[in-house]
Design a protein around this motif. Structure first.
Motif, PDB file in Angstrom:
ATOM      1  N   HIS A  29     -12.134  44.794  50.721  1.00  0.00           N
ATOM      2  CA  HIS A  29     -12.523  43.403  51.025  1.00  0.00           C
ATOM      3  C   HIS A  29     -11.388  42.450  50.651  1.00  0.00           C
ATOM      4  O   HIS A  29     -11.094  41.503  51.394  1.00  0.00           O
ATOM      5  N   ASP A  30     -10.752  42.687  49.510  1.00  0.00           N
ATOM      6  CA  ASP A  30      -9.608  41.871  49.103  1.00  0.00           C
ATOM      7  C   ASP A  30      -8.478  41.971  50.128  1.00  0.00           C
ATOM      8  O   ASP A  30      -7.848  40.971  50.465  1.00  0.00           O
ATOM      9  N   LEU A  31      -8.243  43.186  50.604  1.00  0.00           N
ATOM     10  CA  LEU A  31      -7.203  43.396  51.612  1.00  0.00           C
ATOM     11  C   LEU A  31      -7.554  42.623  52.886  1.00  0.00           C
ATOM     12  O   LEU A  31      -6.680  41.985  53.488  1.00  0.00           O
ATOM     13  N   ASP A  32      -8.804  42.659  53.273  1.00  0.00           N
ATOM     14  CA  ASP A  32      -9.254  41.935  54.458  1.00  0.00           C
ATOM     15  C   ASP A  32      -9.019  40.432  54.302  1.00  0.00           C
ATOM     16  O   ASP A  32      -8.550  39.768  55.227  1.00  0.00           O
ATOM     17  N   GLU A  33      -9.326  39.905  53.142  1.00  0.00           N
ATOM     18  CA  GLU A  33      -9.110  38.479  52.864  1.00  0.00           C
ATOM     19  C   GLU A  33      -7.619  38.139  52.905  1.00  0.00           C
ATOM     20  O   GLU A  33      -7.216  37.141  53.507  1.00  0.00           O
ATOM     21  N   ALA A  34      -6.807  38.947  52.256  1.00  0.00           N
ATOM     22  CA  ALA A  34      -5.362  38.707  52.227  1.00  0.00           C
ATOM     23  C   ALA A  34      -4.769  38.797  53.631  1.00  0.00           C
ATOM     24  O   ALA A  34      -3.935  37.970  54.019  1.00  0.00           O
ATOM     25  N   TYR A  35      -5.209  39.778  54.392  1.00  0.00           N
ATOM     26  CA  TYR A  35      -4.757  39.950  55.774  1.00  0.00           C
ATOM     27  C   TYR A  35      -5.058  38.688  56.585  1.00  0.00           C
ATOM     28  O   TYR A  35      -4.189  38.161  57.282  1.00  0.00           O
ATOM     29  N   GLY A  36      -6.277  38.204  56.487  1.00  0.00           N
ATOM     30  CA  GLY A  36      -6.665  36.995  57.213  1.00  0.00           C
ATOM     31  C   GLY A  36      -5.847  35.787  56.792  1.00  0.00           C
ATOM     32  O   GLY A  36      -5.421  34.989  57.637  1.00  0.00           O
ATOM     33  N   ASN A  37      -5.598  35.654  55.496  1.00  0.00           N
ATOM     34  CA  ASN A  37      -4.813  34.529  54.989  1.00  0.00           C
ATOM     35  C   ASN A  37      -3.387  34.564  55.527  1.00  0.00           C
ATOM     36  O   ASN A  37      -2.850  33.548  55.956  1.00  0.00           O
ATOM     37  N   ILE A  38      -2.775  35.734  55.478  1.00  0.00           N
ATOM     38  CA  ILE A  38      -1.399  35.859  55.960  1.00  0.00           C
ATOM     39  C   ILE A  38      -1.349  35.684  57.472  1.00  0.00           C
ATOM     40  O   ILE A  38      -0.448  35.029  58.001  1.00  0.00           O
ATOM     41  N   LEU A  39      -2.316  36.258  58.163  1.00  0.00           N
ATOM     42  CA  LEU A  39      -2.339  36.191  59.625  1.00  0.00           C
ATOM     43  C   LEU A  39      -2.365  34.744  60.113  1.00  0.00           C
ATOM     44  O   LEU A  39      -1.674  34.393  61.079  1.00  0.00           O
ATOM     45  N   THR A  40      -3.126  33.899  59.452  1.00  0.00           N
ATOM     46  CA  THR A  40      -3.213  32.497  59.884  1.00  0.00           C
ATOM     47  C   THR A  40      -1.904  31.747  59.652  1.00  0.00           C
ATOM     48  O   THR A  40      -1.702  30.689  60.249  1.00  0.00           O
ATOM     49  N   LYS A  41      -1.020  32.286  58.822  1.00  0.00           N
ATOM     50  CA  LYS A  41       0.258  31.627  58.544  1.00  0.00           C
ATOM     51  C   LYS A  41       1.406  32.173  59.386  1.00  0.00           C
ATOM     52  O   LYS A  41       2.518  31.673  59.300  1.00  0.00           O
ATOM     53  N   CYS A  42       1.125  33.179  60.194  1.00  0.00           N
ATOM     54  CA  CYS A  42       2.175  33.745  61.055  1.00  0.00           C
ATOM     55  C   CYS A  42       2.577  32.705  62.098  1.00  0.00           C
ATOM     56  O   CYS A  42       1.723  32.127  62.764  1.00  0.00           O
ATOM     57  N   GLN A  43       3.875  32.510  62.223  1.00  0.00           N
ATOM     58  CA  GLN A  43       4.377  31.523  63.174  1.00  0.00           C
ATOM     59  C   GLN A  43       4.743  32.136  64.522  1.00  0.00           C
ATOM     60  O   GLN A  43       4.864  31.427  65.515  1.00  0.00           O
ATOM     61  N   PHE A  44       4.953  33.444  64.538  1.00  0.00           N
ATOM     62  CA  PHE A  44       5.382  34.115  65.756  1.00  0.00           C
ATOM     63  C   PHE A  44       4.512  35.338  66.015  1.00  0.00           C
ATOM     64  O   PHE A  44       4.055  35.990  65.072  1.00  0.00           O
ATOM     65  N   PRO A  45       4.291  35.676  67.273  1.00  0.00           N
ATOM     66  CA  PRO A  45       3.488  36.857  67.595  1.00  0.00           C
ATOM     67  C   PRO A  45       4.029  38.135  66.948  1.00  0.00           C
ATOM     68  O   PRO A  45       3.244  38.988  66.537  1.00  0.00           O
ATOM     69  N   ALA A  46       5.336  38.266  66.825  1.00  0.00           N
ATOM     70  CA  ALA A  46       5.915  39.472  66.235  1.00  0.00           C
ATOM     71  C   ALA A  46       5.506  39.621  64.766  1.00  0.00           C
ATOM     72  O   ALA A  46       5.305  40.736  64.290  1.00  0.00           O
TER      73      ALA A  46
END
Length: 83
Positions: free
Chosen positions: A46-63
């Motif tokens: 669950h922590d990994l899922d939360e961290a993944y979502g947090n980082i994903l929203t900060k991605c500036q590029f599709p790559a």
């Protein structure tokens, strides 16, 4: 905080391929947990899922998002192989 540990895990997995190979060598979940704990990385899925979502929203590029997704898919496959 364990979400911070999961975030650190995702970053380390993206930057340290030799460490990823070490994790891949784990023969069971307990061994994987020990390898992660040696780096101070104790977290739940669950922590990994939360961290993944947090980082994903900060991605500036599709790559960046794709690379993050590949790490998550790798970790999912690693966990499945250790069950």
């Amino acid at each position: 905080m364990t979400i911070d540990a999961a975030r650190k895990f995702l970053v380390m997995a993206s930057r340290r391929p030799e460490w990823v190979q070490l994790l891949n060598s784990a023969s069971n979940k307990a061994e994987l947990d020990d390898l992660l704990a040696k780096e101070g990385l104790v977290f739940t899925y669950h922590d990994l899922d939360e961290a993944y979502g947090n980082i994903l929203t900060k991605c500036q590029f599709p790559a960046q998002a794709e690379a993050l997704d590949q790490i998550r898919n790798w970790y999912d496959m690693l966990l499945s192989s250790l069950e």
